[in-house]
Design a protein around this motif. Structure first.
Motif, PDB file in Angstrom:
ATOM      1  N   PRO A  16       3.031   2.043  13.278  1.00  0.00           N
ATOM      2  CA  PRO A  16       1.868   2.058  12.379  1.00  0.00           C
ATOM      3  C   PRO A  16       0.556   2.030  13.151  1.00  0.00           C
ATOM      4  CG  PRO A  16       2.899  -0.103  12.362  1.00  0.00           C
ATOM      5  CD  PRO A  16       3.759   0.778  13.213  1.00  0.00           C
ATOM      6  N   VAL A  17      -0.406   2.800  12.676  1.00  0.00           N
ATOM      7  CA  VAL A  17      -1.743   2.851  13.263  1.00  0.00           C
ATOM      8  C   VAL A  17      -2.753   2.675  12.131  1.00  0.00           C
ATOM      9  CG1 VAL A  17      -1.070   4.330  15.184  1.00  0.00           C
ATOM     10  CG2 VAL A  17      -1.843   5.363  13.073  1.00  0.00           C
ATOM     11  N   TRP A  18      -3.971   2.317  12.488  1.00  0.00           N
ATOM     12  CA  TRP A  18      -5.035   2.194  11.491  1.00  0.00           C
ATOM     13  C   TRP A  18      -5.498   3.576  11.099  1.00  0.00           C
ATOM     14  CZ3 TRP A  18      -6.239  -1.966   8.836  1.00  0.00           C
ATOM     15  CH2 TRP A  18      -5.873  -3.212   9.350  1.00  0.00           C
ATOM     16  N   ILE A  19      -5.509   3.855   9.818  1.00  0.00           N
ATOM     17  CA  ILE A  19      -5.947   5.152   9.311  1.00  0.00           C
ATOM     18  C   ILE A  19      -7.291   4.963   8.640  1.00  0.00           C
ATOM     19  CG2 ILE A  19      -5.414   7.040   7.733  1.00  0.00           C
ATOM     20  CD1 ILE A  19      -2.465   6.445   8.290  1.00  0.00           C
ATOM     21  N   CYS A  20      -8.302   5.573   9.214  1.00  0.00           N
ATOM     22  CA  CYS A  20      -9.683   5.495   8.719  1.00  0.00           C
ATOM     23  C   CYS A  20     -10.163   4.052   8.601  1.00  0.00           C
ATOM     24  CB  CYS A  20      -9.836   6.210   7.383  1.00  0.00           C
ATOM     25  SG  CYS A  20      -9.419   7.945   7.458  1.00  0.00           S
ATOM     26  N   GLY A  21      -9.569   3.139   9.342  1.00  0.00           N
ATOM     27  CA  GLY A  21      -9.964   1.746   9.304  1.00  0.00           C
ATOM     28  C   GLY A  21      -9.624   1.038   8.002  1.00  0.00           C
ATOM     29  N   LEU A  22      -8.819   1.661   7.160  1.00  0.00           N
ATOM     30  CA  LEU A  22      -8.513   1.098   5.843  1.00  0.00           C
ATOM     31  C   LEU A  22      -7.162   0.404   5.785  1.00  0.00           C
ATOM     32  CD1 LEU A  22      -9.787   4.032   3.632  1.00  0.00           C
ATOM     33  CD2 LEU A  22     -10.960   1.902   4.142  1.00  0.00           C
ATOM     34  N   PHE A  23      -6.133   1.031   6.338  1.00  0.00           N
ATOM     35  CA  PHE A  23      -4.793   0.469   6.248  1.00  0.00           C
ATOM     36  C   PHE A  23      -3.960   0.948   7.423  1.00  0.00           C
ATOM     37  CE2 PHE A  23      -5.215   4.198   3.598  1.00  0.00           C
ATOM     38  CZ  PHE A  23      -4.185   5.017   4.029  1.00  0.00           C
ATOM     39  N   ARG A  24      -2.884   0.217   7.688  1.00  0.00           N
ATOM     40  CA  ARG A  24      -1.970   0.588   8.768  1.00  0.00           C
ATOM     41  C   ARG A  24      -0.766   1.308   8.165  1.00  0.00           C
ATOM     42  NH1 ARG A  24      -1.616  -2.100  13.783  1.00  0.00           N
ATOM     43  NH2 ARG A  24       0.620  -2.146  13.502  1.00  0.00           N
ATOM     44  N   LYS A  46       0.831  -1.207   0.000  1.00  0.00           N
ATOM     45  CA  LYS A  46       0.000   0.000   0.000  1.00  0.00           C
ATOM     46  C   LYS A  46       0.863   1.254   0.000  1.00  0.00           C
ATOM     47  CE  LYS A  46      -3.955  -2.205   1.985  1.00  0.00           C
ATOM     48  NZ  LYS A  46      -4.907  -2.273   3.047  1.00  0.00           N
TER      49      LYS A  46
END
Length: 167
Positions: free
Chosen positions: A101-109, A3
């Motif tokens: 890394p964190v989840w961004i908008c629940g789409l990807f880390r 990604k």
């Protein structure tokens, strides 16, 4: 990781041609110096990355102009130079920022500094293209002095404010 490269490819594909003069060197140096100060004073990594991405996209455009001045042309040159400059954010903060890394908008880390850098580069490129469009619609003239500088700065400031409020 796929990604990340997909986002990086998307940002670089936006860079189809070099602009006449992306920004003044004084403004660029001021932004570059203030990034480290902002990072040390506790500004969120996403906002620091946003401005760093815009700065690195600007450096990529300067590399394109440098190659144009010397007559160096090859296929994929503009995209490669923008990608190299934006990807160099990893070297700037190597050892000072931990990869988290964190989840961004629940789409990807993704790491927030990296996410901000990609967003900042895309925003800078899009606002430069918007400026060119607005200038062409106005008979080849800016609407007011320093419009080319003010447009990306205002958009980046608004997105910085939104990132601090939302993330």
């Amino acid at each position: 990781m796929k990604k990340f490269f997909g986002l990086l490819a998307g940002v670089t594909l936006l860079s189809s041609s070099a602009f006449a003069n992306p920004a003044c060197p004084v403004c660029t140096i001021a932004i570059g110096a203030s990034l480290e100060i902002a990072h040390r004073t506790g500004v969120p990594d996403s906002v620091v990355g946003l401005w760093a991405g815009a700065l690195l996209a600007l450096v990529g455009y300067w590399l394109i102009r440098f190659c144009d001045a010397r007559g160096w042309h090859w296929r994929g040159r503009n995209a490669m130079l923008i990608a190299m400059s934006v990807a160099s954010v990893g070297f700037s903060y190597l050892g000072t920022v931990k990869y988290n890394p964190v989840w961004i908008c629940g789409l990807f880390r993704m790491d927030m500094l990296l996410f901000g850098t990609l967003c900042g580069a895309a925003i800078f490129i899009l606002t430069e293209k918007l400026y060119d469009f607005m200038k062409a619609r106005n008979g080849g003239h800016a609407h007011f002095p320093f419009e080319k500088v003010l447009l990306p700065v205002v958009v980046l400031a608004l997105v910085s404010w939104a990132m601090t409020a939302c993330l």
